[in-house]
Motif scaffolding. Structure first.
Motif, mmCIF file in Angstrom:
data_model
loop_
_atom_site.group_PDB
_atom_site.id
_atom_site.type_symbol
_atom_site.label_atom_id
_atom_site.label_comp_id
_atom_site.label_asym_id
_atom_site.label_seq_id
_atom_site.Cartn_x
_atom_site.Cartn_y
_atom_site.Cartn_z
ATOM 1 N N PRO A 199 -2.441 12.688 6.697
ATOM 2 C CA PRO A 199 -2.786 11.717 5.646
ATOM 3 C C PRO A 199 -2.811 12.389 4.277
ATOM 4 N N LEU A 200 -2.137 11.783 3.291
ATOM 5 C CA LEU A 200 -2.128 12.279 1.921
ATOM 6 C C LEU A 200 -2.984 11.411 1.007
ATOM 7 N N PHE A 253 6.023 10.341 -7.621
ATOM 8 C CA PHE A 253 4.656 9.985 -7.225
ATOM 9 C C PHE A 253 4.336 10.572 -5.849
ATOM 10 N N TYR A 254 5.275 10.455 -4.932
ATOM 11 C CA TYR A 254 5.061 10.941 -3.566
ATOM 12 C C TYR A 254 4.853 12.453 -3.540
ATOM 13 N N GLN A 255 5.635 13.184 -4.405
ATOM 14 C CA GLN A 255 5.478 14.642 -4.470
ATOM 15 C C GLN A 255 4.122 15.017 -5.056
ATOM 16 N N GLN A 256 3.631 14.243 -5.999
ATOM 17 C CA GLN A 256 2.310 14.505 -6.564
ATOM 18 C C GLN A 256 1.205 14.338 -5.505
ATOM 19 N N LEU A 257 1.405 13.421 -4.572
ATOM 20 C CA LEU A 257 0.417 13.235 -3.505
ATOM 21 C C LEU A 257 0.366 14.434 -2.572
ATOM 22 N N HIS A 258 1.498 15.198 -2.491
ATOM 23 C CA HIS A 258 1.531 16.364 -1.605
ATOM 24 C C HIS A 258 0.793 17.565 -2.197
ATOM 25 N N GLN A 259 0.643 17.594 -3.516
ATOM 26 C CA GLN A 259 0.073 18.775 -4.150
ATOM 27 C C GLN A 259 -1.390 18.961 -3.769
ATOM 28 N N THR A 260 -1.743 20.218 -3.538
ATOM 29 C CA THR A 260 -3.128 20.565 -3.209
ATOM 30 C C THR A 260 -3.845 21.199 -4.395
ATOM 31 N N CYS A 294 0.815 -1.215 0.000
ATOM 32 C CA CYS A 294 0.000 0.000 0.000
ATOM 33 C C CYS A 294 0.850 1.266 0.000
ATOM 34 N N VAL A 295 2.029 1.218 0.577
ATOM 35 C CA VAL A 295 2.861 2.430 0.663
ATOM 36 C C VAL A 295 3.945 2.461 -0.416
ATOM 37 N N PHE A 298 -8.709 -4.506 3.375
ATOM 38 C CA PHE A 298 -7.554 -3.979 4.092
ATOM 39 C C PHE A 298 -7.320 -2.544 3.624
ATOM 40 N N SER A 299 -7.231 -1.618 4.578
ATOM 41 C CA SER A 299 -7.043 -0.202 4.251
ATOM 42 C C SER A 299 -5.787 0.303 4.934
ATOM 43 N N HIS A 300 -5.040 1.199 4.230
ATOM 44 C CA HIS A 300 -3.801 1.727 4.782
ATOM 45 C C HIS A 300 -3.602 3.151 4.269
ATOM 46 N N THR A 301 -3.162 4.047 5.155
ATOM 47 C CA THR A 301 -2.958 5.446 4.791
ATOM 48 C C THR A 301 -1.512 5.691 4.376
ATOM 49 N N ILE A 302 -1.319 6.735 3.531
ATOM 50 C CA ILE A 302 -0.002 7.252 3.169
ATOM 51 C C ILE A 302 0.076 8.651 3.748
ATOM 52 N N ILE A 303 1.079 8.937 4.567
ATOM 53 C CA ILE A 303 1.105 10.173 5.338
ATOM 54 C C ILE A 303 2.295 11.040 4.929
ATOM 55 N N ARG A 304 2.193 12.338 5.251
ATOM 56 C CA ARG A 304 3.331 13.243 5.160
ATOM 57 C C ARG A 304 4.207 12.997 6.384
#
Length: 607
Positions: A197-198, A93-100, A84-85, A185-191
């Motif tokens: 949570p992102l 990819f990770y930087q794209q998840l940070h974008q608002t 999941c992570v 099964f659920s899992h978060t990706i965080i800053r």
């Protein structure tokens, strides 16, 4: 009432039957019953002990296997967490998840392509969705879809699995799945900087991916108190899957110490293993009926062993009792001959007790003739004693009637003073003859006042008595003649030497020591005088005699020792006499009683 009559009749018949039964037979019967009961109890205990031990051992083995299954399941969930992570390992990819700000079409297609690559690296997933929390987008594939989709997800708050993983402290959660999947099964990706949570990955796992590690009978998987999976079939499976399933104990609560749980009409041996990281719980249920099949052979052997022990014990008991009780039968025959006038001398052995019985029988036979000769003399002495006691009982009544006759004659002759003296004397005499050892203080003070009045007729102004007693204390129970005795002692021992008059003070108080309002209350009656007092050495002897234990030397004497003895009989540890005296100044005698303890002893002493 009829049952009582029937029980009494049965006891009478049993007693009559036992009276005709030899002693060794009665002992044999009682011992047989005790041995039978003991054998049954031992067999039952042995069976229950073996059964309990086997169940405990089986439960221990089940827990070990369940712990291994729990470790396997945890390892599998760890692999899902790593899957999941995976976006975190791709920096772009990770930087794209940070974008608002909204992502471009190219960025969205790039993310879609990467997620599709991740998805097809595994074969154990029915569905996969990645929720981009900053973009309100969801990318993924459901079980019925042909390809990956990127969709808008403005209402993420209505997604139960998403809410569960966002609230979980570990960032992961397990929840029930729809038909065709084992669980979600659920899992978060965080800053990493502030743990915001992102994104969140929600996966539906195929049953075949995990069932290979869940082999076993009646294995059930719970998470958060909710049933996720059970391998139970038939009635048990239906009960566990029903809305009214007994999940409170199996899913959350601690199991019973013996591990036994009743579900429906069947009792099961239950084992459980808990994982704190993901919050799931594995439960194994084994029917007790299938476990007890292995105990039946042991039970049969235990009963056979107990039966053989019983037979051997009865055989040995029969010969032992018959050997030991044979001399008693001979003693019984000798007693019958003695009853007919044959004075025998016997000698029995086989045990110390039987030898002592024979010696006692010989002594009885030797003394019985002497007792017969003395019986007539004892009977005559008893009749003489009864006549003497009757005569002693009639004399006090005769004296009382005579005093009353004298008083009546004095009144007829206008001798009022003589009449008063005789009347008071008669009242004193009747009070002294009154039955009982305890009386109310009110009656005792009337008796004491009569005594004081008689003394004043003799002493005139040389005797002065003052009484200070509250009305509520006149119902206290005191030893009979106690106040009169203390007043008499004050007059007799206070007027000596150069003393020609005396002043006496009678007081009564109710005191409560330092134990508080709920503690015991004490009644304190004091008689003090200004007489000659008591010398120090004599006072010491009097105090010693009052503290001495009851004996023939002081229990029946007259005076203070007698009064102290009666107080000890009323309440041994709660009542006492206290004497204080100074030679040439006066004497003070206090009668102290614990009201609670003395009340409890009054009735038993009087009767």
């Amino acid at each position: 009432m009829n049952m009582k009559k029937i029980a009494a009749r049965l006891r009478a018949k049993l007693s009559a039957r036992l009276a005709r039964t030899p002693l060794w037979v009665s002992f044999m019967l009682m011992t047989s019953l005790l041995l039978l009961a003991s054998t049954l109890l031992l067999s039952l205990f042995n069976y229950n002990y073996s059964r309990s031990g086997s169940i405990k051992e089986y439960n221990t083995q089940s827990e070990r296997l369940l712990n291994l299954k729990t470790q396997n399941l945890k390892s599998y969930l760890d692999s899902l967490s790593e899957f999941c992570v995976l976006p975190v390992t791709d920096n772009a990819f990770y930087q794209q998840l940070h974008q608002t700000v909204p992502l471009s079409q190219a960025a969205q297609q790039d993310i879609l392509q990467k997620i599709q690559t991740y998805y097809y690296t595994r074969t154990d997933l029915n569905a996969y969705h990645l929720y981009l929390l900053n973009q309100d987008l969801v990318i993924g594939r459901s079980s019925g879809d042909q390809r990956m989709k990127l969709q808008s997800a403005p209402n993420m708050g209505g997604n139960r699995q998403l809410e569960m993983c966002l609230k979980a402290k570990s960032g992961a959660s397990i929840s029930p799945a729809s038909d065709g999947s084992l669980f979600v099964f659920s899992h978060t990706i965080i800053r990493i900087s502030d743990r915001t949570p992102l994104a969140a990955a929600v996966i539906e796992v195929t049953p075949s991916a995990l069932l290979s590690g869940m082999e076993g009978t009646n294995i059930t998987l719970y998470s958060g108190g909710t049933l996720l999976y059970t391998s139970a079939k038939g009635d048990l499976g239906s009960v566990l899957k029903s809305p009214d399933a007994p999940d409170s104990v199996l899913a959350r609560g601690p199991l019973p110490k013996d591990g036994l749980v009743r579900i429906g009409d069947e009792q099961y041996l239950c084992s459980a293993a808990q994982d704190e990281t993901y919050g799931f719980r594995l439960v194994s249920l084994q029917p007790i009926s299938s476990i007890e099949e292995s105990f039946r052979r042991a039970r049969t052997f235990s009963l056979l062993e107990g039966f053989l022990f019983l037979m051997v014990s009865l055989f040995l008991t029969y010969f032992s009792f018959h050997f030991l009780t044979a001399p008693l039968a001979q003693l019984s025959v000798s007693q019958k001959k003695l009853g007919k006038g044959q004075f025998l001398q016997i000698r029995l052995g086989r045990s110390l007790e039987v030898a002592r019985l024979s010696d006692s029988f010989n002594q009885m036979s030797a003394q019985i003739e002497k007792l017969i000769r003395e019986n007539l003399i004892a009977s005559l002495n008893e009749k003489t004693a009864k006549l003497t006691a009757l005569e002693a009982q009639l004399n006090p009544h005769f004296l009382n009637n005579t005093l009353q006759a004298i008083g009546s004659e004095a009144l007829m002759c206008d001798q009022i003073e003589i009449y008063d003296m005789v009347t008071k004397l008669a009242q004193i005499f009747r009070y002294a003859l009154k039955a009982g050892n305890q009386v109310p203080l009110r009656e005792e003070m009337v008796f004491t006042q009569n005594y004081i009045d008689l003394q004043k007729l003799r002493m005139n102004d040389r005797l002065d008595v003052k009484i200070d007693i509250r009305e509520d204390l006149l119902d206290v129970t005191v030893p009979k003649c106690c106040v009169q005795l203390l007043v008499e002692n004050a007059i007799l021992h206070g007027i000596t030497g150069d003393r020609s008059s005396i002043h006496i003070q009678i007081e009564a108080r109710k005191t409560m020591p330092n134990s508080g309002p709920d503690g015991p209350s004490y009644f304190n009656l004091t008689v003090s005088d200004d007489g000659a007092g008591i010398p120090a050495d004599k006072l010491q002897k009097i105090r010693h005699s009052l503290k001495a234990p009851l004996s023939q030397d002081n229990a029946g004497s007259i005076g203070l020792v007698n009064l102290s003895t009666r107080l000890k009989l009323m309440a041994p540890e709660a009542s006492f006499l206290q004497i204080d005296s100074v030679e040439g100044t006066g004497t003070r005698v206090s009668l102290v009683m614990n009201l609670q303890r003395s009340r409890k002893n009054v009735q038993s002493i009087d009767h």
